[in-house]
Design an enzyme around this catalytic site. Structure first.
Site, PDB file in Angstrom:
ATOM      1  N   GLU A   1       5.626  -3.030   1.059  1.00 48.50           N
ATOM      2  CA  GLU A   1       6.049  -2.828  -0.133  1.00 48.50           C
ATOM      3  C   GLU A   1       5.150  -1.540  -0.433  1.00 48.50           C
ATOM      4  O   GLU A   1       3.832  -1.467  -0.336  1.00 48.50           O
ATOM      5  CB  GLU A   1       5.173  -4.122  -1.056  1.00 48.50           C
ATOM      6  CG  GLU A   1       5.456  -5.309  -0.664  1.00 48.50           C
ATOM      7  CD  GLU A   1       6.935  -5.644  -0.611  1.00 48.50           C
ATOM      8  OE1 GLU A   1       7.757  -5.063  -1.434  1.00 48.50           O
ATOM      9  OE2 GLU A   1       7.371  -6.472   0.183  1.00 48.50           O
TER      10      GLU A   1
ATOM     11  N   GLY B   1       0.812  -1.216  -0.007  1.00 50.14           N
ATOM     12  CA  GLY B   1       0.209  -0.037   0.102  1.00 50.14           C
ATOM     13  C   GLY B   1       0.846   1.285   0.146  1.00 50.14           C
ATOM     14  O   GLY B   1       2.154   1.250  -0.637  1.00 50.14           O
ATOM     15  N   SER B   2       0.200   2.357   0.550  1.00 44.07           N
ATOM     16  CA  SER B   2       0.983   3.675   0.345  1.00 44.07           C
ATOM     17  C   SER B   2       2.098   3.768   1.587  1.00 44.07           C
ATOM     18  O   SER B   2       2.022   3.328   2.625  1.00 44.07           O
ATOM     19  CB  SER B   2       0.075   4.699   0.558  1.00 44.07           C
ATOM     20  OG  SER B   2      -0.496   4.704   1.921  1.00 44.07           O
TER      21      SER B   2
ATOM     22  N   CYS C   1       2.357   1.086  -8.856  1.00 47.57           N
ATOM     23  CA  CYS C   1       3.521   1.478  -7.862  1.00 47.57           C
ATOM     24  C   CYS C   1       4.532   1.848  -8.657  1.00 47.57           C
ATOM     25  O   CYS C   1       5.510   2.640  -8.402  1.00 47.57           O
ATOM     26  CB  CYS C   1       3.830   0.244  -6.799  1.00 47.57           C
ATOM     27  SG  CYS C   1       4.203  -0.999  -7.390  1.00 47.57           S
TER      28      CYS C   1
HETATM   29  P1  NAD Z   1      -3.538   2.376   1.321  1.00 51.32           P
HETATM   30  O1  NAD Z   1      -1.949   2.570   2.021  1.00 51.32           O
HETATM   31  O2  NAD Z   1      -4.521   3.328   1.267  1.00 51.32           O
HETATM   32  O3  NAD Z   1      -4.235   1.114   1.704  1.00 51.32           O
HETATM   33  C1  NAD Z   1      -3.760  -0.157   1.452  1.00 51.32           C
HETATM   34  C2  NAD Z   1      -4.253  -1.315   2.677  1.00 51.32           C
HETATM   35  O4  NAD Z   1      -4.087  -0.802   4.147  1.00 51.32           O
HETATM   36  C3  NAD Z   1      -5.484  -1.203   2.560  1.00 51.32           C
HETATM   37  O5  NAD Z   1      -6.178  -2.501   2.782  1.00 51.32           O
HETATM   38  C4  NAD Z   1      -6.252  -0.165   3.513  1.00 51.32           C
HETATM   39  O6  NAD Z   1      -7.460  -0.600   4.073  1.00 51.32           O
HETATM   40  C5  NAD Z   1      -5.407  -0.711   4.605  1.00 51.32           C
HETATM   41  N1  NAD Z   1      -5.264   0.342   5.636  1.00 51.32           N
HETATM   42  C6  NAD Z   1      -5.447   1.550   5.504  1.00 51.32           C
HETATM   43  N2  NAD Z   1      -5.166   2.499   6.767  1.00 51.32           N
HETATM   44  C7  NAD Z   1      -4.666   1.422   7.437  1.00 51.32           C
HETATM   45  C8  NAD Z   1      -3.895   1.392   9.031  1.00 51.32           C
HETATM   46  N3  NAD Z   1      -4.214   2.654   9.707  1.00 51.32           N
HETATM   47  N4  NAD Z   1      -3.468   0.193   9.509  1.00 51.32           N
HETATM   48  C9  NAD Z   1      -3.468  -0.582   8.696  1.00 51.32           C
HETATM   49  N5  NAD Z   1      -3.850  -0.760   7.421  1.00 51.32           N
HETATM   50  C10 NAD Z   1      -4.717   0.241   7.059  1.00 51.32           C
HETATM   51  O7  NAD Z   1      -2.873   1.844  -0.177  1.00 51.32           O
HETATM   52  P2  NAD Z   1      -3.849   2.000  -1.668  1.00 51.32           P
HETATM   53  O8  NAD Z   1      -4.344   3.320  -1.809  1.00 51.32           O
HETATM   54  O9  NAD Z   1      -4.888   1.081  -1.341  1.00 51.32           O
HETATM   55  O10 NAD Z   1      -2.818   1.389  -2.696  1.00 51.32           O
HETATM   56  C11 NAD Z   1      -2.209   2.288  -3.346  1.00 51.32           C
HETATM   57  C12 NAD Z   1      -0.741   2.319  -2.864  1.00 51.32           C
HETATM   58  O11 NAD Z   1       0.053   1.265  -2.732  1.00 51.32           O
HETATM   59  C13 NAD Z   1       0.106   3.494  -3.804  1.00 51.32           C
HETATM   60  O12 NAD Z   1       0.998   4.018  -2.734  1.00 51.32           O
HETATM   61  C14 NAD Z   1       0.876   2.287  -4.262  1.00 51.32           C
HETATM   62  O13 NAD Z   1       2.237   2.704  -5.031  1.00 51.32           O
HETATM   63  C15 NAD Z   1       1.258   1.372  -3.389  1.00 51.32           C
HETATM   64  N6  NAD Z   1       1.477   0.081  -3.865  1.00 51.32           N
HETATM   65  C16 NAD Z   1       2.734  -0.540  -3.860  1.00 51.32           C
HETATM   66  C17 NAD Z   1       3.175  -1.826  -4.421  1.00 51.32           C
HETATM   67  C18 NAD Z   1       4.570  -2.284  -4.295  1.00 51.32           C
HETATM   68  O14 NAD Z   1       4.447  -3.481  -4.617  1.00 51.32           O
HETATM   69  N7  NAD Z   1       5.424  -1.544  -3.696  1.00 51.32           N
HETATM   70  C19 NAD Z   1       2.384  -2.536  -5.088  1.00 51.32           C
HETATM   71  C20 NAD Z   1       0.771  -1.946  -5.330  1.00 51.32           C
HETATM   72  C21 NAD Z   1       0.697  -0.691  -4.766  1.00 51.32           C
END
Ligand code: NAD
Length: 503
Positions: free
Chosen positions: A248, A225-226, A282
């Protein structure tokens, strides 16, 4: 009509929370008036899912690899069987075109094949020559898998499979923007007949993820995620040093184009990498550093390609658009709003992007190109991961300047260099800071047979893909000796230094 919600999957049973904290709704990103999914969620479901996974783990581990593979092979067959349903669910709720979603659904079984073959080589037992013993990799226990919305199945699958193969049980929390795809994925797991509690699903937004990742009985957090959320997870688990936290995270990925590059090749790769998945990868290219002699030529080519990108209904199989809508309302607003921000003159518009006026009912956008006059690593375009189809172009006088500009970002996931001179690439690779560094290829399009992960705000040195088994396990070293006979005397070694009892 929204697709029907089955709730959480805990101990092999689908359950809708009795007293939910809230009911979440997911709108269709291509047609915002349509609700595609509604699901009640409750933080308390996390505790039950973790107990279920913890109870199931010792037996799952003791089954050994062959026993676990039986279930995983049946799951592989289910994924094959339901590939079209999975692809349609991904397109419906995430918005990526069906041709692309089919690629994601098809990648799920390929990942199983790679991870159950060469992936396992990385966690195979080791017995060094000349040592009476060796080490083997043991599972961590209960793994929490938290997924993003852009690859709602491919990325969690890339962590679920190695976790299961190596003897962990899992609790999966998908993105709240893509609950339906993961529901179908779990229907496949259910059909495969895993023992109770080995695979568990909890649906919900951030607070559910927070409860899961900080849970004391969760031994590993496998997060994609982010950076923003990764940082929160890291902070929330600071006092649990025994917990594996594999992050990641996001990217702000740069392509360098040297003066000797094939400009048509470079422009095509950059346009594809910036616009594929509507810029929501990403590893998408969002920064382009070009040798000053060819910057105008390359920019013209990029403008031409960006103008010709097609946008449309994800399910339009006749026209197969390159881009569907952006997936989320916050992502759409952020992308559109930033198009009015020129970072106090540090960037100038070359091709104006923003909301696609021809498609007002969804989160459709047109791609943007900006030219930087100044490097501002924290600017709205230059520093932020926009997660939309946009690039900022820089010009550089030589390779040293190109390298310096390329590194002027807080992220370090993917970079690429276009040059006819491999030695030049090798020289630059000493300085470029990224976990993925491609030559004459774009920043997207990773291979499952290689590691995948970044440095800086992109990752914490736990690369996924073929190396994912390493963050699902820990090594246990073991020295061995033959059992001694009844006449064994503890002589020799350090015990020869014992004082004689009579002296
Ligand atoms: P996000 O960080 O908003 O959410 C990811 C997950 O974390 C979701 O399931 C969300 O519900 C959960 N989450 C949210 N708040 C949380 C908390 N406080 N504690 C624990 N979990 C929580 O990311 P997104 O917007 O769904 O995805 C996009 C991001 O993911 C972009 O930054 C992208 O670059 C990244 N990404 C990285 C990779 C990689 O392999 N490096 C691959 C795909 C996406």
């Amino acid at each position: 009509m929204p697709e029907s919600c089955r709730g959480n999957f805990i101990a092999n049973t689908w359950t809708i929370p009795d007293s939910p904290d809230r009911v979440a709704t997911r709108e269709n990103p291509a047609d915002n008036d349509q609700t595609v999914f509604e699901f009640p969620w409750a933080e308390s479901a996390v505790d039950r899912a973790v107990v279920s996974a913890k109870d199931a783990q010792p037996d799952w581990d003791r089954r050994g690899l062959a026993g676990r593979m039986d279930c995983i092979e049946r799951f592989r067959a289910e994924l094959e069987e339901r590939r079209d349903d999975l692809a349609r669910a991904i397109s419906l709720e995430m918005g990526k075109p069906l041709w692309e979603a089919k690629g994601e659904a098809g990648a799920l079984v390929k990942k199983i094949d790679v991870m159950s073959d060469e992936g396992l080589d990385h966690t195979a037992p080791v017995s060094p020559d000349g040592v009476d013993g060796g080490w083997r990799y043991r599972p961590l226990g209960v793994a929490a898998v938290l997924g993003p919305y852009n690859f709602p199945l491919h990325l969690p699958n890339g962590q679920i499979i190695p976790a299961l193969l190596t003897g962990n049980t899992v609790v999966v929390k998908p993105s709240e923007f893509t609950p339906l795809s993961m529901q179908l994925y779990f229907e496949c797991l259910q059909q495969a007949g895993f023992p109770d509690g080995v695979v568990n699903l909890v649906q919900g937004p951030g607070p559910v993820g927070a409860r899961l990742s900080s849970h004391r009985d969760v031994d590993a957090v496998l997060f994609t995620g982010s950076w923003r959320t990764g940082r929160i997870i890291r902070e929330a688990t600071l006092d649990q040093p025994g917990k594996m936290v594999a992050l990641e995270m996001g990217g702000k990925n740069t392509t360098i184009v040297c003066g000797d590059a094939n400009l048509d090749q470079a422009a095509a790769a950059i346009a594809e990498s910036a616009c594929l998945t509507t810029g929501q990868r990403c590893s998408a290219t969002s920064r382009v550093v070009v040798h000053e002699d060819v910057v105008d030529e390359l920019t013209d080519r990029l403008v031409d390609l960006f103008e010709r990108t097609t946008t449309g209904d994800p399910f339009d199989e006749d026209n197969e658009p390159l881009m569907g809508p952006l997936a989320t309302r916050p992502g759409f607003r952020k992308f559109v709003n930033v198009q009015d921000d020129d970072e106090d003159g540090a960037v100038k518009p070359v091709l104006k992007g923003g909301a696609d006026d021809e498609r007002p009912g969804g989160y459709f956008v047109r791609p943007a190109i900006w030219r930087a006059t100044d490097v501002d690593r924290h600017g709205a375009h230059q520093g932020t991961e926009l997660f939309g189809p946009e690039i900022v172009i820089y010009s550089a006088a030589d390779d040293q300047e190109a390298t310096r500009v390329a590194n002027a970002t807080d992220y370090g996931l993917a970079m690429s260099v276009f040059t006819a001179d491999e030695e030049r690439f090798d020289q630059m690779s000493y300085d470029l800071k990224a976990g993925i560094l491609n030559l004459n290829r774009s920043t997207v399009g990773a291979s499952s047979r290689l590691p995948f992960g970044g440095v800086k705000k992109s990752g914490n040195f736990r690369p996924a893909a073929v190396l994912a088994g390493l963050f699902c396990t820990y090594p246990v070293a073991s020295l061995r000796a033959d059992v001694a006979g009844p006449d064994h005397q503890p002589d020799g070694g350090v015990l020869s230094r014992l004082r004689d009892r009579d002296s």
